[in-house]
Design a protein around this motif. Sequence first.
Motif, PDB file in Angstrom:
ATOM      1  N   PRO A   1       0.191   7.593 -13.263  1.00 41.20           N
ATOM      2  CA  PRO A   1       1.585   7.723 -12.830  1.00 41.20           C
ATOM      3  C   PRO A   1       1.958   9.191 -12.630  1.00 41.20           C
ATOM      4  CG  PRO A   1       1.480   7.252 -15.177  1.00 41.20           C
ATOM      5  CD  PRO A   1       0.078   7.169 -14.671  1.00 41.20           C
ATOM      6  N   ASP A   2       1.504   9.738 -11.518  1.00 41.51           N
ATOM      7  CA  ASP A   2       1.658  11.168 -11.259  1.00 41.51           C
ATOM      8  C   ASP A   2       1.858  11.351  -9.761  1.00 41.51           C
ATOM      9  OD1 ASP A   2       1.360  13.908 -10.853  1.00 41.51           O
ATOM     10  OD2 ASP A   2      -0.134  14.118 -12.441  1.00 41.51           O
ATOM     11  N   ALA A   3       2.842  12.163  -9.385  1.00 44.07           N
ATOM     12  CA  ALA A   3       3.135  12.413  -7.971  1.00 44.07           C
ATOM     13  C   ALA A   3       1.989  13.134  -7.271  1.00 44.07           C
ATOM     14  CB  ALA A   3       4.419  13.227  -7.837  1.00 44.07           C
ATOM     15  N   LYS A   4       1.095  13.764  -8.027  1.00 39.87           N
ATOM     16  CA  LYS A   4      -0.015  14.504  -7.425  1.00 39.87           C
ATOM     17  C   LYS A   4      -1.231  13.611  -7.162  1.00 39.87           C
ATOM     18  CE  LYS A   4       1.426  18.841  -9.623  1.00 39.87           C
ATOM     19  NZ  LYS A   4       1.066  19.905 -10.591  1.00 39.87           N
ATOM     20  N   GLU A   5      -1.208  12.395  -7.686  1.00 33.58           N
ATOM     21  CA  GLU A   5      -2.301  11.452  -7.442  1.00 33.58           C
ATOM     22  C   GLU A   5      -2.214  10.905  -6.012  1.00 33.58           C
ATOM     23  OE1 GLU A   5      -4.563   9.073  -9.716  1.00 33.58           O
ATOM     24  OE2 GLU A   5      -4.949  11.114 -10.370  1.00 33.58           O
ATOM     25  N   ALA A   6      -3.265  10.195  -5.583  1.00 33.63           N
ATOM     26  CA  ALA A   6      -3.231   9.507  -4.288  1.00 33.63           C
ATOM     27  C   ALA A   6      -2.165   8.413  -4.321  1.00 33.63           C
ATOM     28  CB  ALA A   6      -4.600   8.905  -3.984  1.00 33.63           C
ATOM     29  N   PHE A   7      -1.440   8.257  -3.230  1.00 27.69           N
ATOM     30  CA  PHE A   7      -0.336   7.300  -3.179  1.00 27.69           C
ATOM     31  C   PHE A   7      -0.824   5.859  -3.307  1.00 27.69           C
ATOM     32  CE2 PHE A   7       2.053   4.368  -0.388  1.00 27.69           C
ATOM     33  CZ  PHE A   7       3.238   4.301  -1.125  1.00 27.69           C
ATOM     34  N   SER A   8      -0.130   5.089  -4.138  1.00 27.95           N
ATOM     35  CA  SER A   8      -0.355   3.639  -4.221  1.00 27.95           C
ATOM     36  C   SER A   8       0.949   2.961  -4.612  1.00 27.95           C
ATOM     37  CB  SER A   8      -1.455   3.296  -5.238  1.00 27.95           C
ATOM     38  OG  SER A   8      -1.043   3.598  -6.558  1.00 27.95           O
ATOM     39  N   ALA A   9       1.209   1.791  -4.036  1.00 28.23           N
ATOM     40  CA  ALA A   9       2.441   1.052  -4.322  1.00 28.23           C
ATOM     41  C   ALA A   9       2.199  -0.422  -4.070  1.00 28.23           C
ATOM     42  CB  ALA A   9       3.590   1.560  -3.452  1.00 28.23           C
ATOM     43  N   LEU A  10       3.030  -1.265  -4.679  1.00 24.33           N
ATOM     44  CA  LEU A  10       2.951  -2.711  -4.477  1.00 24.33           C
ATOM     45  C   LEU A  10       4.255  -3.182  -3.840  1.00 24.33           C
ATOM     46  CD1 LEU A  10       1.018  -5.164  -5.251  1.00 24.33           C
ATOM     47  CD2 LEU A  10       2.719  -5.660  -7.001  1.00 24.33           C
ATOM     48  N   ALA A  11       4.141  -3.918  -2.740  1.00 26.85           N
ATOM     49  CA  ALA A  11       5.317  -4.539  -2.109  1.00 26.85           C
ATOM     50  C   ALA A  11       5.597  -5.851  -2.840  1.00 26.85           C
ATOM     51  CB  ALA A  11       5.049  -4.790  -0.630  1.00 26.85           C
ATOM     52  N   PHE A  12       6.722  -5.911  -3.541  1.00 25.32           N
ATOM     53  CA  PHE A  12       6.971  -7.100  -4.366  1.00 25.32           C
ATOM     54  C   PHE A  12       8.059  -8.013  -3.814  1.00 25.32           C
ATOM     55  CE2 PHE A  12       9.854  -3.862  -5.976  1.00 25.32           C
ATOM     56  CZ  PHE A  12      11.024  -4.543  -6.293  1.00 25.32           C
ATOM     57  N   LYS A  13       8.728  -7.599  -2.750  1.00 32.89           N
ATOM     58  CA  LYS A  13       9.796  -8.441  -2.209  1.00 32.89           C
ATOM     59  C   LYS A  13      10.061  -8.033  -0.765  1.00 32.89           C
ATOM     60  CE  LYS A  13      14.786  -9.344  -2.970  1.00 32.89           C
ATOM     61  NZ  LYS A  13      14.824 -10.805  -3.001  1.00 32.89           N
ATOM     62  N   ILE A  14      10.241  -9.045   0.097  1.00 34.31           N
ATOM     63  CA  ILE A  14      10.615  -8.817   1.489  1.00 34.31           C
ATOM     64  C   ILE A  14      11.993  -9.443   1.709  1.00 34.31           C
ATOM     65  CG2 ILE A  14       9.947  -9.091   3.907  1.00 34.31           C
ATOM     66  CD1 ILE A  14       7.879  -7.576   2.254  1.00 34.31           C
ATOM     67  N   ALA A  15      12.888  -8.704   2.333  1.00 37.44           N
ATOM     68  CA  ALA A  15      14.230  -9.219   2.625  1.00 37.44           C
ATOM     69  C   ALA A  15      14.567  -8.905   4.072  1.00 37.44           C
ATOM     70  CB  ALA A  15      15.263  -8.587   1.686  1.00 37.44           C
ATOM     71  N   SER A  16      15.197  -9.873   4.737  1.00 40.29           N
ATOM     72  CA  SER A  16      15.603  -9.636   6.123  1.00 40.29           C
ATOM     73  C   SER A  16      16.980  -9.003   6.138  1.00 40.29           C
ATOM     74  CB  SER A  16      15.613 -10.945   6.918  1.00 40.29           C
ATOM     75  OG  SER A  16      16.546 -11.851   6.365  1.00 40.29           O
ATOM     76  N   ASP A  17      17.178  -8.110   7.089  1.00 41.82           N
ATOM     77  CA  ASP A  17      18.450  -7.405   7.206  1.00 41.82           C
ATOM     78  C   ASP A  17      18.895  -7.465   8.664  1.00 41.82           C
ATOM     79  OD1 ASP A  17      19.974  -4.667   7.826  1.00 41.82           O
ATOM     80  OD2 ASP A  17      20.279  -5.152   5.709  1.00 41.82           O
ATOM     81  N   THR A  18      20.167  -7.793   8.869  1.00 44.06           N
ATOM     82  CA  THR A  18      20.679  -7.981  10.226  1.00 44.06           C
ATOM     83  C   THR A  18      20.488  -6.744  11.081  1.00 44.06           C
ATOM     84  OG1 THR A  18      22.356  -9.451   9.297  1.00 44.06           O
ATOM     85  CG2 THR A  18      22.682  -8.721  11.559  1.00 44.06           C
ATOM     86  N   PHE A  19      20.653  -5.572  10.477  1.00 46.59           N
ATOM     87  CA  PHE A  19      20.613  -4.333  11.247  1.00 46.59           C
ATOM     88  C   PHE A  19      19.274  -3.599  11.135  1.00 46.59           C
ATOM     89  CE2 PHE A  19      24.992  -5.104   9.787  1.00 46.59           C
ATOM     90  CZ  PHE A  19      25.611  -5.274  11.021  1.00 46.59           C
ATOM     91  N   ALA A  20      18.668  -3.625   9.962  1.00 49.12           N
ATOM     92  CA  ALA A  20      17.454  -2.829   9.742  1.00 49.12           C
ATOM     93  C   ALA A  20      16.163  -3.615   9.951  1.00 49.12           C
ATOM     94  CB  ALA A  20      17.474  -2.244   8.336  1.00 49.12           C
ATOM     95  N   GLY A  21      16.252  -4.942  10.154  1.00 53.33           N
ATOM     96  CA  GLY A  21      15.038  -5.754  10.235  1.00 53.33           C
ATOM     97  C   GLY A  21      14.542  -6.084   8.836  1.00 53.33           C
TER      98      GLY A  21
END
Length: 694
Positions: A303-323
């Motif tokens: 858990p360090d900003a200097k490490e290689a980036f990694s993330a988990l997408a845990f939720k998708i939501a539709s938005d009228t304006f942003a998609g």
Amino acid sequence: MARIALDKIRNIGFAAHIDAGKTTTTERVLFYTNKIHRLGEVHEGTAVMDWMPQEQERGITITAAATTCFWNDHRINIIDTPGHVDFTIEVERSLRVLDGMVAIFCAVGGVEPQSETVWRQASKYRVPCLAYINKMDRVGADFERVIDEIKNRLGGNAVPLALPIGAEDRFKGVIDLLRMRALTWELGTEGADFKEEVIPADMVDKAAEARQKLIEAACDFNEPLMEKFISEEKIEEEEVISALRKGVLETKVVPVLPGSSFKNVGVQHLLDNIISLLPSPLDKGDAVGHNPSKPEEELIRKPDAKEAFSALAFKIASDTFAGNLSFIRVYSGKLEAGKTALNVRENKRERVGKLLLMHANRREEIQSVEAGDIAAVVGLRMTRTGDTLCVDKEPILLENIEVPEPVISMAIEPKTSTDSNKLMKSLDMLALEDPTFKVHTNEETAQTIISGMGELHLEVLRNRLLREFKVSANVGSPQVSYRETISRRAEASEDMERIIAGKSQYVGCKLAVAPLERGAGFSFENKVKDGELPYNFIDSIRRGVIEALDTGAFAGFPVMDIQVTLLSGSHREDESSEVAFKIASTMAFRQACEKASPVLLEPVMKCEIFTPEEFMGDIIGDLNGRRGKILEMVARPHVQVMRVEVPLREMFGYSTDLRSMSQGRASYSMEPARYDLVATAVAKEVRFKFTGKE
């Protein structure tokens, strides 16, 4: 926005049974942290976190909502989750990415069915917990009984961190056992003002005894503290907090706090202990994943900003304006707006449009996110729930999110021909947001079938079609999502020689099927001798079997709890292909299942019914007629609680029948328990309905 140190970040969720007070508690937290300046109420439809029109109308949380606030120089990212079992995926995917949880219990209802589900989900992901016993002002509130239920029904090592001062209409504050001070809240100040006082004389002995037990529990996690305790030396508050925190992080102790969020009592004390006891991203440690190209190779991200980036997408939501909005939890590194990230599942790069810090349905645009952050991303076209995002030079695949199978289905069709295309696009969008919502077309009837977790789940989605997507649709009666399995071992072989796409094809495979214990799922085993079949043909056989699992031999329902073994196979150079092996394995699997005495399974629900005693006779008689099995009956103040198991098939429309039997005074909650064998008469009826066979 200034960057907060990782050790001062708390990613937490509020989770509980429906109506335990999660959203009301979140509303108070936002008010006391100056995130909002006016208290909203769930029952009035004015709570900030219940922003969907249907949430405001029904007075329940339907979708998990995220927000951020600050308390004592700490940043708290909060996810308020639903309590209704139909929306359990919202809890599942939230707990997958959170570092800590506040489990909220009703002081009257205690440990309820969804409380158990939430607890199991938290245990699966090893999420440290605090317990907050809410509604201490309600008639029948019993702090000690709820603690006993946490210990006995959930197996939690519950230790009071505070005691309530009074109960029901006499509840006015709490005794902080660490500092041995009474905290009482001023009426008329919306809970903003409270006083520290000496402990009431009639509670001094009880508080001293409770503090002794608290220190004893803390000693299990700190040897020097144990030595001090045995030697009867003075023990400082910080020493106890440090030891308790260690126990919480190891998920071996659950500190318990009383309060009444609606009456504005105890929330600030809860906030203090969230900061003191729940983990930061640093405490949770490294994220563990695997190399996408070598699944057996384990990889870690610090858990360090200097490490290689990694993330988990845990939720998708539709938005009228942003998609599409993709909610992500960042485990390592840094992501900037306008950059690209690798979607590991698709093995393709996605461009990040905007990065947003969410506050329910309101948003604040930010330029970057780092390790420990929870945010929403605009512009990810291919990302789905559970996908890993990372830098393409150092790929990692993080643990996915488990999605429960739907238990109820119904047919849906557009009201007009002009709605037809809009309907399918809208259903696809809803399925993208909600992994527990499935859409498929019945090949025999050409009907579009939607499946979900319950009647309320599908009703909410139907209303969203009308309101958000402007699509009118008719739906049929609810249908149970049955499953099939087999009852004995059987073998079958398929030797196929035919012309496919103008080319002669020859393949042969022999399979064995055997039943597994209930809930075991599917297992494939290869017993072909080395060199007998190339690996790509074996993989094609496995994929063919997996596809065949969707249609069983009894009534055409998906097959579960089955072991498939590849016994042998044959091929010819230049006359065998992966497609041919896939077809042959599907045919062999179906033949084997027909020989293995296929049987029908139905979803069985665990129900908890709350009723005044005078209606119990009628309710029990009705449950017997529904093939219900009573597991337990518990007497509580002014109410009897029945815990029963009933087939889902028998529970459609039960809420109306229960109200009729009890003059509207009884209520119930329900959650899936397991799949079980269907009675022979019912199985024959279902088979005839769906296949026309006796």
